[in-house]
Write a protein that holds these residues in place. Structure first.
Motif, PDB file in Angstrom:
ATOM      1  N   ARG A   4      35.614  38.602  49.134  1.00 62.87           N
ATOM      2  CA  ARG A   4      36.829  39.184  48.532  1.00 62.87           C
ATOM      3  C   ARG A   4      37.747  38.062  48.046  1.00 62.87           C
ATOM      4  NH1 ARG A   4      36.880  43.229  53.215  1.00 62.87           N
ATOM      5  NH2 ARG A   4      37.578  41.395  54.327  1.00 62.87           N
ATOM      6  N   PRO A   5      38.429  38.290  46.912  1.00 64.15           N
ATOM      7  CA  PRO A   5      39.324  37.243  46.403  1.00 64.15           C
ATOM      8  C   PRO A   5      40.457  36.943  47.399  1.00 64.15           C
ATOM      9  CG  PRO A   5      39.154  39.076  44.857  1.00 64.15           C
ATOM     10  CD  PRO A   5      38.430  39.487  46.085  1.00 64.15           C
ATOM     11  N   VAL A   6      40.806  35.657  47.487  1.00 64.61           N
ATOM     12  CA  VAL A   6      41.896  35.238  48.373  1.00 64.61           C
ATOM     13  C   VAL A   6      43.178  35.184  47.548  1.00 64.61           C
ATOM     14  CG1 VAL A   6      42.726  33.369  49.880  1.00 64.61           C
ATOM     15  CG2 VAL A   6      40.267  33.840  49.702  1.00 64.61           C
ATOM     16  N   ALA A   7      44.161  35.976  47.944  1.00 63.03           N
ATOM     17  CA  ALA A   7      45.421  35.983  47.187  1.00 63.03           C
ATOM     18  C   ALA A   7      46.294  34.810  47.627  1.00 63.03           C
ATOM     19  CB  ALA A   7      46.156  37.297  47.422  1.00 63.03           C
ATOM     20  N   ARG A   8      46.875  34.089  46.648  1.00 62.50           N
ATOM     21  CA  ARG A   8      47.816  32.998  46.940  1.00 62.50           C
ATOM     22  C   ARG A   8      49.216  33.548  46.721  1.00 62.50           C
ATOM     23  NH1 ARG A   8      44.726  29.546  49.580  1.00 62.50           N
ATOM     24  NH2 ARG A   8      42.656  29.651  48.654  1.00 62.50           N
ATOM     25  N   VAL A   9      50.091  33.278  47.654  1.00 60.56           N
ATOM     26  CA  VAL A   9      51.456  33.804  47.539  1.00 60.56           C
ATOM     27  C   VAL A   9      52.439  32.643  47.493  1.00 60.56           C
ATOM     28  CG1 VAL A   9      53.199  35.304  48.578  1.00 60.56           C
ATOM     29  CG2 VAL A   9      50.766  35.825  48.875  1.00 60.56           C
ATOM     30  N   ARG A  10      53.309  32.677  46.496  1.00 62.68           N
ATOM     31  CA  ARG A  10      54.353  31.652  46.392  1.00 62.68           C
ATOM     32  C   ARG A  10      55.690  32.347  46.177  1.00 62.68           C
ATOM     33  NH1 ARG A  10      50.432  29.601  43.054  1.00 62.68           N
ATOM     34  NH2 ARG A  10      49.366  27.762  43.855  1.00 62.68           N
ATOM     35  N   TYR A  11      56.733  31.741  46.713  1.00 64.69           N
ATOM     36  CA  TYR A  11      58.078  32.284  46.531  1.00 64.69           C
ATOM     37  C   TYR A  11      58.947  31.270  45.789  1.00 64.69           C
ATOM     38  CZ  TYR A  11      57.108  35.960  49.965  1.00 64.69           C
ATOM     39  OH  TYR A  11      56.596  37.042  50.620  1.00 64.69           O
ATOM     40  N   TYR A  12      59.876  31.763  45.002  1.00 66.88           N
ATOM     41  CA  TYR A  12      60.860  30.914  44.304  1.00 66.88           C
ATOM     42  C   TYR A  12      62.235  31.470  44.622  1.00 66.88           C
ATOM     43  CZ  TYR A  12      56.597  29.732  41.854  1.00 66.88           C
ATOM     44  OH  TYR A  12      55.305  29.379  41.571  1.00 66.88           O
ATOM     45  N   PRO A  13      63.095  30.725  45.314  1.00 71.53           N
ATOM     46  CA  PRO A  13      62.851  29.417  45.918  1.00 71.53           C
ATOM     47  C   PRO A  13      61.811  29.514  47.027  1.00 71.53           C
ATOM     48  CG  PRO A  13      64.992  30.293  46.607  1.00 71.53           C
ATOM     49  CD  PRO A  13      64.443  31.234  45.593  1.00 71.53           C
ATOM     50  N   PRO A  14      61.179  28.363  47.403  1.00 76.49           N
ATOM     51  CA  PRO A  14      60.102  28.401  48.393  1.00 76.49           C
ATOM     52  C   PRO A  14      60.525  29.064  49.703  1.00 76.49           C
ATOM     53  CG  PRO A  14      60.286  26.214  47.440  1.00 76.49           C
ATOM     54  CD  PRO A  14      61.469  26.992  46.944  1.00 76.49           C
ATOM     55  N   ASP A  57      24.432  34.749  27.406  1.00 81.24           N
ATOM     56  CA  ASP A  57      23.000  34.546  27.183  1.00 81.24           C
ATOM     57  C   ASP A  57      22.310  35.911  27.098  1.00 81.24           C
ATOM     58  OD1 ASP A  57      22.859  35.432  29.800  1.00 81.24           O
ATOM     59  OD2 ASP A  57      22.703  33.425  30.649  1.00 81.24           O
ATOM     60  N   GLU A  58      20.970  35.885  27.224  1.00 80.33           N
ATOM     61  CA  GLU A  58      20.226  37.141  27.073  1.00 80.33           C
ATOM     62  C   GLU A  58      20.578  38.142  28.174  1.00 80.33           C
ATOM     63  OE1 GLU A  58      18.976  34.216  27.800  1.00 80.33           O
ATOM     64  OE2 GLU A  58      17.275  34.306  29.182  1.00 80.33           O
ATOM     65  N   HIS A  59      21.115  37.645  29.307  1.00 79.43           N
ATOM     66  CA  HIS A  59      21.483  38.561  30.402  1.00 79.43           C
ATOM     67  C   HIS A  59      22.874  39.177  30.192  1.00 79.43           C
ATOM     68  CE1 HIS A  59      17.960  37.101  32.436  1.00 79.43           C
ATOM     69  NE2 HIS A  59      18.411  35.855  32.374  1.00 79.43           N
ATOM     70  N   GLY A  60      23.596  38.639  29.248  1.00 78.97           N
ATOM     71  CA  GLY A  60      24.927  39.181  28.985  1.00 78.97           C
ATOM     72  C   GLY A  60      26.015  38.122  29.085  1.00 78.97           C
ATOM     73  N   ARG A  61      27.256  38.572  29.204  1.00 82.72           N
ATOM     74  CA  ARG A  61      28.412  37.659  29.259  1.00 82.72           C
ATOM     75  C   ARG A  61      28.733  37.320  30.708  1.00 82.72           C
ATOM     76  NH1 ARG A  61      32.576  38.916  25.195  1.00 82.72           N
ATOM     77  NH2 ARG A  61      33.906  39.616  26.876  1.00 82.72           N
ATOM     78  N   HIS A  62      28.994  36.046  30.969  1.00 86.87           N
ATOM     79  CA  HIS A  62      29.405  35.627  32.315  1.00 86.87           C
ATOM     80  C   HIS A  62      30.892  35.286  32.259  1.00 86.87           C
ATOM     81  CE1 HIS A  62      25.227  35.455  33.651  1.00 86.87           C
ATOM     82  NE2 HIS A  62      24.978  35.028  32.412  1.00 86.87           N
ATOM     83  N   THR A  63      31.629  35.959  33.088  1.00 82.19           N
ATOM     84  CA  THR A  63      33.086  35.778  33.008  1.00 82.19           C
ATOM     85  C   THR A  63      33.678  35.366  34.356  1.00 82.19           C
ATOM     86  OG1 THR A  63      33.477  38.087  33.557  1.00 82.19           O
ATOM     87  CG2 THR A  63      33.329  37.556  31.217  1.00 82.19           C
ATOM     88  N   ILE A  64      34.817  34.743  34.275  1.00 81.80           N
ATOM     89  CA  ILE A  64      35.659  34.548  35.457  1.00 81.80           C
ATOM     90  C   ILE A  64      36.956  35.280  35.154  1.00 81.80           C
ATOM     91  CG2 ILE A  64      34.670  32.357  36.258  1.00 81.80           C
ATOM     92  CD1 ILE A  64      37.045  30.962  34.827  1.00 81.80           C
ATOM     93  N   GLY A  65      37.707  35.612  36.201  1.00 85.71           N
ATOM     94  CA  GLY A  65      38.962  36.328  35.951  1.00 85.71           C
ATOM     95  C   GLY A  65      39.882  36.269  37.143  1.00 85.71           C
ATOM     96  N   GLY A  66      41.007  36.865  36.963  1.00 89.75           N
ATOM     97  CA  GLY A  66      41.981  36.876  38.055  1.00 89.75           C
ATOM     98  C   GLY A  66      43.209  37.652  37.639  1.00 89.75           C
ATOM     99  N   SER A 103      38.739  34.873  40.592  1.00 85.53           N
ATOM    100  CA  SER A 103      37.441  35.437  41.017  1.00 85.53           C
ATOM    101  C   SER A 103      36.542  34.445  41.758  1.00 85.53           C
ATOM    102  CB  SER A 103      36.703  36.003  39.806  1.00 85.53           C
ATOM    103  OG  SER A 103      36.601  35.021  38.801  1.00 85.53           O
ATOM    104  N   ASP A 104      36.730  33.140  41.520  1.00 84.32           N
ATOM    105  CA  ASP A 104      35.867  32.152  42.199  1.00 84.32           C
ATOM    106  C   ASP A 104      36.430  31.734  43.551  1.00 84.32           C
ATOM    107  OD1 ASP A 104      34.287  32.319  40.033  1.00 84.32           O
ATOM    108  OD2 ASP A 104      34.160  30.157  39.680  1.00 84.32           O
ATOM    109  N   ASP A 105      37.671  32.140  43.843  1.00 78.86           N
ATOM    110  CA  ASP A 105      38.295  31.752  45.112  1.00 78.86           C
ATOM    111  C   ASP A 105      38.187  32.952  46.064  1.00 78.86           C
ATOM    112  OD1 ASP A 105      39.710  30.467  47.031  1.00 78.86           O
ATOM    113  OD2 ASP A 105      41.638  30.483  45.987  1.00 78.86           O
ATOM    114  N   ILE A 106      37.082  32.978  46.842  1.00 79.17           N
ATOM    115  CA  ILE A 106      36.804  34.162  47.664  1.00 79.17           C
ATOM    116  C   ILE A 106      36.654  33.790  49.138  1.00 79.17           C
ATOM    117  CG2 ILE A 106      35.746  35.590  45.857  1.00 79.17           C
ATOM    118  CD1 ILE A 106      33.033  34.505  46.717  1.00 79.17           C
TER     119      ILE A 106
END
Ligand code: ZN
Length: 231
Positions: free
Chosen positions: A79-89, A38-47, A71-74
């Protein structure tokens, strides 16, 4: 590509805890998406999605770790919350000692359902699939009762048969009933078990499995080795 000398802390399934790992390979994939303009600029999400192939410095076990943030999971500090997964779990519960094969063992598990189901319950537990873990525990115990005493038609009758045939005592009957109830409530009454409750249920389950499958055989083998008393 990662520098082979990079060392990071990560979970090791074999060492059952956090250990140093060599980073064999890593890939960082940042992403961004414009959701409005919009007139204020671009609104983004990211990660970002990070993938690492790691090798434990202690036991050489190889695992893949995925860390991601959005970016929305804070957290409450923004601060962003990091999700950690392992393979195999990631799993940190050590299978009971009696499940490992030892030289001279009389009972070998091979393709038995007990180690297979136990492993799947551990994976469900450490993948935070707690309801599945509770259902798995119930299935494992029901199968154990039927395996030892045949299907008596109902859960109470199966429990009674296990006690009457001397596999478990009166106190274990109550513990077994409560543990099965956890699975029943999860399946039929929308109950959400906590990881603490699952761990307790697993302690009881493993003690019952040891009593039913292992201790009687071990006692018989011990008796054979002890020289008889002289008359
Ligand atoms: Zn290790």
């Amino acid at each position: 590509m990662a520098d082979q000398d990079d060392v990071v802390k990560a979970h090791c399934n074999r060492c059952k805890g956090e250990t140093n790992h060599h980073v064999l390979f890593e890939l960082k994939e940042p992403w961004e998406e414009v959701i409005a303009e919009d007139e204020h600029g671009r609104h983004t999400i990211g990660g970002q999605e990070d993938f690492e192939v790691l090798k434990c410095c202690g036991c050489d076990n190889i695992t893949v770790r995925n860390r991601s943030w959005f970016s929305d999971d804070i957290d409450y500090n923004g601060r962003p919350v990091a999700r950690v997964r392992y393979y195999p779990p990631a799993t940190s519960r050590k299978p009971p000692e009696w499940l490992q094969a030892h030289e001279g063992d009389i009972f070998l598990w091979n393709d038995h359902f007990v180690p297979k189901l136990l492993h799947q319950i551990y994976v469900a537990l450490f993948s935070e699939c707690l309801a599945l873990a509770a259902m798995g525990i119930r299935a494992l115990l029901e199968r154990t009762m039927i395996d030892k005493c045949g299907d008596q038609g109902s859960f109470e009758a199966n429990l009674k048969a296990l006690r009457d045939q001397g596999f478990i005592g009166e106190k274990q009957v109550d513990a077994l009933r409560d543990t099965l109830e956890l699975g029943h409530a999860t399946i039929h009454r929308n109950f959400d078990p906590s990881s603490k409750e699952i761990l307790l249920a697993l302690d009881i389950t493993e003690a019952i499995l040891a009593a039913v499958y292992v201790h009687a055989d071990q006692a018989a083998a011990l008796k054979k080795r002890i020289p008889p008393r002289s008359k």
